[in-house]
Scaffold this motif. Structure first.
Motif, PDB file in Angstrom:
ATOM      1  N   GLU A 193       0.849  -1.193   0.000  1.00  0.00           N
ATOM      2  CA  GLU A 193       0.000   0.000   0.000  1.00  0.00           C
ATOM      3  C   GLU A 193       0.889   1.249   0.000  1.00  0.00           C
ATOM      4  N   PRO A 194       1.139   1.834  -1.181  1.00  0.00           N
ATOM      5  CA  PRO A 194       2.045   2.992  -1.249  1.00  0.00           C
ATOM      6  C   PRO A 194       1.621   4.162  -0.377  1.00  0.00           C
ATOM      7  N   THR A 195       0.320   4.313  -0.154  1.00  0.00           N
ATOM      8  CA  THR A 195      -0.135   5.459   0.639  1.00  0.00           C
ATOM      9  C   THR A 195       0.151   5.292   2.133  1.00  0.00           C
ATOM     10  N   SER A 196       0.683   4.133   2.532  1.00  0.00           N
ATOM     11  CA  SER A 196       1.042   3.944   3.939  1.00  0.00           C
ATOM     12  C   SER A 196       2.376   4.596   4.292  1.00  0.00           C
ATOM     13  N   VAL A 197       3.104   5.040   3.278  1.00  0.00           N
ATOM     14  CA  VAL A 197       4.409   5.672   3.532  1.00  0.00           C
ATOM     15  C   VAL A 197       4.221   6.950   4.348  1.00  0.00           C
ATOM     16  N   GLY A 198       5.079   7.118   5.345  1.00  0.00           N
ATOM     17  CA  GLY A 198       5.027   8.317   6.167  1.00  0.00           C
ATOM     18  C   GLY A 198       4.003   8.257   7.283  1.00  0.00           C
ATOM     19  N   HIS A 199       3.484   7.072   7.573  1.00  0.00           N
ATOM     20  CA  HIS A 199       2.488   6.924   8.630  1.00  0.00           C
ATOM     21  C   HIS A 199       3.046   6.105   9.786  1.00  0.00           C
ATOM     22  N   GLN A 200       2.632   6.470  10.987  1.00  0.00           N
ATOM     23  CA  GLN A 200       2.933   5.739  12.208  1.00  0.00           C
ATOM     24  C   GLN A 200       1.608   5.411  12.886  1.00  0.00           C
ATOM     25  N   TRP A 201       1.337   4.122  13.067  1.00  0.00           N
ATOM     26  CA  TRP A 201       0.044   3.700  13.616  1.00  0.00           C
ATOM     27  C   TRP A 201       0.206   2.780  14.802  1.00  0.00           C
ATOM     28  N   GLU A 202      -0.695   2.929  15.754  1.00  0.00           N
ATOM     29  CA  GLU A 202      -0.831   1.937  16.815  1.00  0.00           C
ATOM     30  C   GLU A 202      -1.835   0.893  16.358  1.00  0.00           C
ATOM     31  N   LEU A 203      -1.676  -0.324  16.891  1.00  0.00           N
ATOM     32  CA  LEU A 203      -2.438  -1.471  16.379  1.00  0.00           C
ATOM     33  C   LEU A 203      -2.873  -2.360  17.531  1.00  0.00           C
ATOM     34  N   VAL A 204      -4.168  -2.616  17.600  1.00  0.00           N
ATOM     35  CA  VAL A 204      -4.720  -3.586  18.554  1.00  0.00           C
ATOM     36  C   VAL A 204      -5.812  -4.372  17.834  1.00  0.00           C
ATOM     37  N   GLY A 205      -6.330  -5.371  18.522  1.00  0.00           N
ATOM     38  CA  GLY A 205      -7.445  -6.106  17.953  1.00  0.00           C
ATOM     39  C   GLY A 205      -8.645  -5.196  17.749  1.00  0.00           C
ATOM     40  N   GLY A 206      -9.502  -5.561  16.804  1.00  0.00           N
ATOM     41  CA  GLY A 206     -10.659  -4.719  16.518  1.00  0.00           C
ATOM     42  C   GLY A 206     -11.649  -5.425  15.630  1.00  0.00           C
ATOM     43  N   SER A 207     -12.456  -4.643  14.950  1.00  0.00           N
ATOM     44  CA  SER A 207     -13.548  -5.210  14.165  1.00  0.00           C
ATOM     45  C   SER A 207     -13.456  -4.877  12.677  1.00  0.00           C
ATOM     46  N   THR A 208     -12.362  -4.245  12.251  1.00  0.00           N
ATOM     47  CA  THR A 208     -12.212  -3.848  10.852  1.00  0.00           C
ATOM     48  C   THR A 208     -11.230  -4.772  10.158  1.00  0.00           C
ATOM     49  N   ALA A 209     -11.603  -5.288   9.000  1.00  0.00           N
ATOM     50  CA  ALA A 209     -10.719  -6.163   8.241  1.00  0.00           C
ATOM     51  C   ALA A 209      -9.393  -5.454   7.974  1.00  0.00           C
ATOM     52  N   VAL A 210      -8.312  -6.218   8.002  1.00  0.00           N
ATOM     53  CA  VAL A 210      -6.971  -5.629   7.910  1.00  0.00           C
ATOM     54  C   VAL A 210      -6.827  -4.706   6.704  1.00  0.00           C
ATOM     55  N   VAL A 211      -7.208  -5.175   5.528  1.00  0.00           N
ATOM     56  CA  VAL A 211      -7.058  -4.353   4.322  1.00  0.00           C
ATOM     57  C   VAL A 211      -7.858  -3.068   4.440  1.00  0.00           C
ATOM     58  N   ASP A 212      -9.080  -3.172   4.946  1.00  0.00           N
ATOM     59  CA  ASP A 212      -9.918  -1.975   5.099  1.00  0.00           C
ATOM     60  C   ASP A 212      -9.343  -1.036   6.149  1.00  0.00           C
TER      61      ASP A 212
END
Length: 219
Positions: A193-212
């Motif tokens: 996903e080229p648009t992910s460049v320059g992003h910093q995200w925290e990640l936990v379990g949830g209800s949204t599909a990974v790609v979405d």
């Protein structure tokens, strides 16, 4: 097809990542400190290269990254209570990887960090945990300033439960658990996903599909 160099290629997340990269049409190159890991990693679809991150210079990293299209830093000093290894592996390994990627001309770099490491820790925090938080924080800071095409993933508490395929991904999230398999899936997704460049995200379990979740976070 892309070649993805994975530093810490025998780690728990990396071992889950290799098959996902193969399924996506990539060639994972697992970089490990000893050739004895090779048979198991090759069975997961990875090529294997040798890189002792605690005893290597930037040029050694650059050699290991030769021919790669991206680097994933997935190494960690482990839960053994050794504070020094948090600096030599979690920070030193990241700094070496950043320098090696720049020297090798590999622009894409994805780093697995940890949730909340920019927040101050209480004075009574265990020294090893303080070192871990500082190492991850400083490694992320260095990557953001590197000029590389970076993405930083900061998971919550890791579990060995089966992957759910659904997560919560945002610049800041409430602390929680996330499976190692779901972390691997997010890393595999952001690499494509080229648009992910320059992003910093925290990640936990949830209800949204990974790609979405990745697409929504980059919107």
């Amino acid at each position: 097809m892309s070649r993805i160099a994975i530093v810490g290629g025998n780690g728990q997340i990396a071992r889950l990542l290799h098959p996902l990269l193969v399924q996506a049409g990539h060639t994972p190159v697992a970089l490990v400190r000893t050739a004895s890991y090779a048979p198991d990693l090759e069975a997961l679809g990875a090529e294997v290269g040798i890189l002792d991150i605690e005893n290597s210079r930037p040029e050694d990293y650059a050699t290991a990254f030769e021919g790669a299209d991206a680097v994933v830093f997935a190494a960690g000093g482990g839960p053994d209570g050794n504070a020094e290894r948090k600096r030599t592996v979690d920070l030193g390994g990241s700094l070496g990887s950043i320098a090696g990627a720049r020297q090798a001309g590999v622009e894409r770099f994805v780093q697995i960090s940890a949730i909340g490491v920019d927040q101050p820790v209480p004075d009574d925090t265990e020294p090893v945990w303080k070192e871990y938080v500082a190492a991850k924080r400083d490694a992320d800071k260095a990557l953001r300033a590197s000029g590389l095409h970076w993405t930083i993933i900061r998971p919550g508490r890791l579990t060995d439960d089966p992957p759910t395929g659904t997560v919560t991904l945002a610049p800041e999230v409430e602390r929680g658990d996330v499976t190692r398999g779901d972390v691997a899936a997010v890393v595999a997704t952001v690499l494509d996903e080229p648009t992910s460049v320059g992003h910093q995200w925290e990640l936990v379990g949830g209800s949204t599909a990974v790609v979405d979740a990745v697409r929504s976070a980059t919107a």
